[in-house]
Design a protein around this motif. Structure first.
Motif, PDB file in Angstrom:
ATOM      1  N   ASP A 164       0.829  -1.215   0.000  1.00  0.00           N
ATOM      2  CA  ASP A 164       0.000   0.000   0.000  1.00  0.00           C
ATOM      3  C   ASP A 164       0.863   1.266   0.000  1.00  0.00           C
ATOM      4  O   ASP A 164       0.589   2.219  -0.731  1.00  0.00           O
ATOM      5  N   SER A 165       1.916   1.268   0.828  1.00  0.00           N
ATOM      6  CA  SER A 165       2.806   2.430   0.885  1.00  0.00           C
ATOM      7  C   SER A 165       3.497   2.630  -0.470  1.00  0.00           C
ATOM      8  O   SER A 165       3.558   3.744  -1.000  1.00  0.00           O
ATOM      9  N   ASN A 166       3.998   1.525  -1.058  1.00  0.00           N
ATOM     10  CA  ASN A 166       4.684   1.643  -2.358  1.00  0.00           C
ATOM     11  C   ASN A 166       3.752   2.205  -3.424  1.00  0.00           C
ATOM     12  O   ASN A 166       4.136   3.069  -4.215  1.00  0.00           O
ATOM     13  N   LEU A 167       2.515   1.708  -3.434  1.00  0.00           N
ATOM     14  CA  LEU A 167       1.566   2.167  -4.457  1.00  0.00           C
ATOM     15  C   LEU A 167       1.206   3.638  -4.279  1.00  0.00           C
ATOM     16  O   LEU A 167       1.104   4.386  -5.253  1.00  0.00           O
ATOM     17  N   MET A 168       1.007   4.055  -3.007  1.00  0.00           N
ATOM     18  CA  MET A 168       0.691   5.466  -2.781  1.00  0.00           C
ATOM     19  C   MET A 168       1.830   6.348  -3.288  1.00  0.00           C
ATOM     20  O   MET A 168       1.595   7.371  -3.943  1.00  0.00           O
ATOM     21  N   HIS A 169       3.079   5.943  -3.008  1.00  0.00           N
ATOM     22  CA  HIS A 169       4.209   6.765  -3.467  1.00  0.00           C
ATOM     23  C   HIS A 169       4.350   6.720  -4.981  1.00  0.00           C
ATOM     24  O   HIS A 169       4.791   7.699  -5.590  1.00  0.00           O
ATOM     25  N   ALA A 170       3.950   5.600  -5.606  1.00  0.00           N
ATOM     26  CA  ALA A 170       3.964   5.539  -7.079  1.00  0.00           C
ATOM     27  C   ALA A 170       2.964   6.554  -7.637  1.00  0.00           C
ATOM     28  O   ALA A 170       3.244   7.247  -8.626  1.00  0.00           O
ATOM     29  N   VAL A 171       1.803   6.680  -6.982  1.00  0.00           N
ATOM     30  CA  VAL A 171       0.808   7.686  -7.398  1.00  0.00           C
ATOM     31  C   VAL A 171       1.392   9.093  -7.216  1.00  0.00           C
ATOM     32  O   VAL A 171       1.307   9.944  -8.109  1.00  0.00           O
ATOM     33  N   MET A 172       2.004   9.328  -6.058  1.00  0.00           N
ATOM     34  CA  MET A 172       2.591  10.650  -5.783  1.00  0.00           C
ATOM     35  C   MET A 172       3.643  11.006  -6.837  1.00  0.00           C
ATOM     36  O   MET A 172       3.670  12.112  -7.368  1.00  0.00           O
ATOM     37  N   MET A 173       4.517  10.048  -7.147  1.00  0.00           N
ATOM     38  CA  MET A 173       5.639  10.320  -8.056  1.00  0.00           C
ATOM     39  C   MET A 173       5.197  10.495  -9.499  1.00  0.00           C
ATOM     40  O   MET A 173       5.946  11.025 -10.309  1.00  0.00           O
ATOM     41  N   THR A 174       3.967  10.038  -9.803  1.00  0.00           N
ATOM     42  CA  THR A 174       3.493  10.119 -11.196  1.00  0.00           C
ATOM     43  C   THR A 174       2.352  11.123 -11.350  1.00  0.00           C
ATOM     44  O   THR A 174       1.672  11.133 -12.370  1.00  0.00           O
ATOM     45  N   SER A 175       2.124  11.939 -10.310  1.00  0.00           N
ATOM     46  CA  SER A 175       1.103  12.981 -10.455  1.00  0.00           C
ATOM     47  C   SER A 175       1.731  14.179 -11.177  1.00  0.00           C
ATOM     48  O   SER A 175       2.940  14.222 -11.405  1.00  0.00           O
ATOM     49  N   ALA A 176       0.925  15.136 -11.580  1.00  0.00           N
ATOM     50  CA  ALA A 176       1.436  16.297 -12.321  1.00  0.00           C
ATOM     51  C   ALA A 176       1.105  17.580 -11.545  1.00  0.00           C
ATOM     52  O   ALA A 176      -0.060  17.934 -11.468  1.00  0.00           O
ATOM     53  N   PRO A 177       2.112  18.265 -10.953  1.00  0.00           N
ATOM     54  CA  PRO A 177       3.535  17.904 -10.934  1.00  0.00           C
ATOM     55  C   PRO A 177       3.800  16.702 -10.017  1.00  0.00           C
ATOM     56  O   PRO A 177       2.996  16.441  -9.112  1.00  0.00           O
ATOM     57  N   PRO A 178       4.924  16.008 -10.221  1.00  0.00           N
ATOM     58  CA  PRO A 178       5.210  14.840  -9.380  1.00  0.00           C
ATOM     59  C   PRO A 178       5.616  15.250  -7.964  1.00  0.00           C
ATOM     60  O   PRO A 178       6.166  16.327  -7.754  1.00  0.00           O
ATOM     61  N   LEU A 179       5.310  14.392  -7.008  1.00  0.00           N
ATOM     62  CA  LEU A 179       5.695  14.642  -5.621  1.00  0.00           C
ATOM     63  C   LEU A 179       6.680  13.555  -5.190  1.00  0.00           C
ATOM     64  O   LEU A 179       6.340  12.375  -5.186  1.00  0.00           O
ATOM     65  N   PHE A 180       7.890  13.986  -4.859  1.00  0.00           N
ATOM     66  CA  PHE A 180       8.909  13.023  -4.398  1.00  0.00           C
ATOM     67  C   PHE A 180       9.139  13.279  -2.914  1.00  0.00           C
ATOM     68  O   PHE A 180       9.861  14.204  -2.553  1.00  0.00           O
ATOM     69  N   TYR A 181       8.498  12.491  -2.062  1.00  0.00           N
ATOM     70  CA  TYR A 181       8.663  12.701  -0.624  1.00  0.00           C
ATOM     71  C   TYR A 181       9.881  11.958  -0.076  1.00  0.00           C
ATOM     72  O   TYR A 181      10.341  12.252   1.012  1.00  0.00           O
ATOM     73  N   TRP A 182      10.382  10.967  -0.802  1.00  0.00           N
ATOM     74  CA  TRP A 182      11.519  10.196  -0.306  1.00  0.00           C
ATOM     75  C   TRP A 182      12.812  10.982  -0.461  1.00  0.00           C
ATOM     76  O   TRP A 182      13.002  11.713  -1.431  1.00  0.00           O
ATOM     77  N   GLU A 183      13.731  10.762   0.474  1.00  0.00           N
ATOM     78  CA  GLU A 183      15.125  11.175   0.356  1.00  0.00           C
ATOM     79  C   GLU A 183      15.914   9.896   0.068  1.00  0.00           C
ATOM     80  O   GLU A 183      15.389   8.795   0.286  1.00  0.00           O
ATOM     81  N   PRO A 184      17.160  10.009  -0.388  1.00  0.00           N
ATOM     82  CA  PRO A 184      17.947   8.792  -0.607  1.00  0.00           C
ATOM     83  C   PRO A 184      17.963   7.865   0.618  1.00  0.00           C
ATOM     84  O   PRO A 184      17.860   6.643   0.490  1.00  0.00           O
ATOM     85  N   ASP A 185      18.034   8.455   1.807  1.00  0.00           N
ATOM     86  CA  ASP A 185      18.062   7.618   3.020  1.00  0.00           C
ATOM     87  C   ASP A 185      16.748   6.875   3.245  1.00  0.00           C
ATOM     88  O   ASP A 185      16.723   5.834   3.910  1.00  0.00           O
ATOM     89  N   THR A 186      15.635   7.428   2.724  1.00  0.00           N
ATOM     90  CA  THR A 186      14.345   6.751   2.869  1.00  0.00           C
ATOM     91  C   THR A 186      14.424   5.383   2.186  1.00  0.00           C
ATOM     92  O   THR A 186      14.097   4.343   2.769  1.00  0.00           O
ATOM     93  N   LEU A 187      14.889   5.383   0.941  1.00  0.00           N
ATOM     94  CA  LEU A 187      14.978   4.144   0.164  1.00  0.00           C
ATOM     95  C   LEU A 187      16.000   3.181   0.785  1.00  0.00           C
ATOM     96  O   LEU A 187      15.789   1.967   0.822  1.00  0.00           O
ATOM     97  N   ARG A 188      17.085   3.751   1.306  1.00  0.00           N
ATOM     98  CA  ARG A 188      18.115   2.919   1.953  1.00  0.00           C
ATOM     99  C   ARG A 188      17.503   2.145   3.129  1.00  0.00           C
ATOM    100  O   ARG A 188      17.715   0.950   3.284  1.00  0.00           O
ATOM    101  N   VAL A 189      16.690   2.851   3.941  1.00  0.00           N
ATOM    102  CA  VAL A 189      16.063   2.178   5.098  1.00  0.00           C
ATOM    103  C   VAL A 189      15.040   1.152   4.600  1.00  0.00           C
ATOM    104  O   VAL A 189      14.985   0.022   5.102  1.00  0.00           O
ATOM    105  N   MET A 190      14.241   1.528   3.590  1.00  0.00           N
ATOM    106  CA  MET A 190      13.228   0.592   3.088  1.00  0.00           C
ATOM    107  C   MET A 190      13.878  -0.708   2.603  1.00  0.00           C
ATOM    108  O   MET A 190      13.403  -1.813   2.905  1.00  0.00           O
ATOM    109  N   LYS A 191      14.969  -0.589   1.852  1.00  0.00           N
ATOM    110  CA  LYS A 191      15.621  -1.786   1.313  1.00  0.00           C
ATOM    111  C   LYS A 191      16.227  -2.632   2.441  1.00  0.00           C
ATOM    112  O   LYS A 191      16.157  -3.863   2.412  1.00  0.00           O
TER     113      LYS A 191
END
Ligand code: PMV
Length: 329
Positions: free
Chosen positions: A238-265
């Motif tokens: 659910d979290s991944n899909l919501m962020h996919a929607v955010m990142m593909t909206s116009a304009p796109p919304l990128f709430y993640w920082e590089p460290d966000t993805l590092r922690v997720m992985k």
């Protein structure tokens, strides 16, 4: 004569199944239902005092007088309370958080839940829990989920009156811990109110909504049966899909920082290696790592020692919004 002054405490909540996008922006009627848990150790305390000597509402948060945009949003919410109560007086609103505001820790949820309860009480309104939750929703959608306690569901509903949240299990139902990796403390550039209106510009939003009821059902079953593997699967998807929607909206919304993805992985790798933990990320860069109590110390240790996360908060399931006798000055 109403009491004119009241103080309320509310906890923020972390959404396990998110709310992103409205069917009605003005009423904050969500496009889909959501599920959350209140966070006991984080809280907002708010005093509302209606006073005939005031010509405008005054809003102070964490000791600072607030800018016009915040005052207008609070005033608009108090207008709903005043209209219902037939009250004309302006109010002094004083609020304190014990956690950073606007950094993806859902401070607007606890803020509007506490404001709604304190405001309604001070104005002499006597509302059902459902009506109180629906009223909090008008201030910030997710605030309706901070009115009831523990594990909470917000049914989307179809109009103002039937879009409210209710408890599906008390806080002690499941000893889960939210170990929050504070990747950044800076306020987000685009607030969620604006974000909700952008959701429908994403070509993925329709797919997100079509699959939302299934995820909500899986997550509800996982919570009620205390099934961590099923919970992890539904919450991360659910979290991944919501962020996919955010990142593909116009304009796109990128709430993640590089460290966000590092922690997720890292969280996914830890789970694959046998540690019960999963992640969810709201409209901000911080990562909420959910785990059973027994895994919390190890998750916190790995976040700090292995990943170098400088600040880690932990929170356990919390109760609903409540009144207190101790005002904020
Ligand atoms: O209530 P709002 O407008 O702050 O929106 C909340 C949005 C998310 O935190 C990203 C998801 C949620 O359901 O809490």
């Amino acid at each position: 004569m109403p009491p004119l002054r009241a103080t309320a405490i509310a906890h923020p909540n972390i959404a396990l199944i998110k709310y992103w996008g409205n069917r009605d922006d003005a009423l904050r009627l969500p496009a889909a239902g959501s599920l959350s848990v209140n966070l006991a150790e984080l809280e907002t305390v708010t005093t509302v005092e209606f006073d005939a000597a005031l010509t405008d509402d005054m809003v102070t948060v964490d000791g600072s007088a607030q800018a016009d945009a915040v005052c207008q949003r609070v005033s608009a919410h108090l207008d709903l309370v005043r209209n219902q109560a037939g009250l004309k007086l302006r109010a002094r609103v004083c609020s304190r958080n014990n956690f950073p505001m606007s950094a993806g820790l859902a401070s607007s949820a606890s803020a509007f839940a506490a404001l709604t309860l304190a405001g309604a009480q001070a104005a002499g309104l006597s509302l059902t829990p459902q009506a109180l939750s629906a009223l909090a929703r008008r201030g910030s959608g997710s605030a309706c989920r901070s009115i009831p306690g523990g594990f909470v569901e917000w049914e989307a509903g179809s109009e103002d009156r039937d879009s409210f949240a209710f408890s599906i299990a008390p806080p002690q139902h499941w000893a889960l811990v939210d170990v929050i990796a504070l990747v950044s403390r800076s306020p987000k550039a685009v607030g969620s109110a604006e974000g909700h209106t952008l959701a429908r510009t994403s070509p993925l939003h329709a797919a997100y909504l079509a699959s939302a009821p299934g995820r909500l059902q899986r997550c509800r079953a996982a919570l009620l049966n205390r099934d961590f593997a099923l919970l992890a699967d539904a919450v991360e998807a659910d979290s991944n899909l919501m962020h996919a929607v955010m990142m593909t909206s116009a304009p796109p919304l990128f709430y993640w920082e590089p460290d966000t993805l590092r922690v997720m992985k890292a969280v996914r790798a830890w789970r694959e290696a046998g540690l019960a933990v999963c992640y969810t990320v709201d409209a901000g860069p911080n990562v909420h790592c959910l785990c059973p109590t027994g895994a919390a110390a190890e998750v916190a240790r790995r976040l700090s020692a292995d990943l170098g996360v400088s600040q880690v908060l932990t929170a356990t399931p919390g109760g609903g919004a409540r009144l207190t006798d101790t005002p904020i000055d």
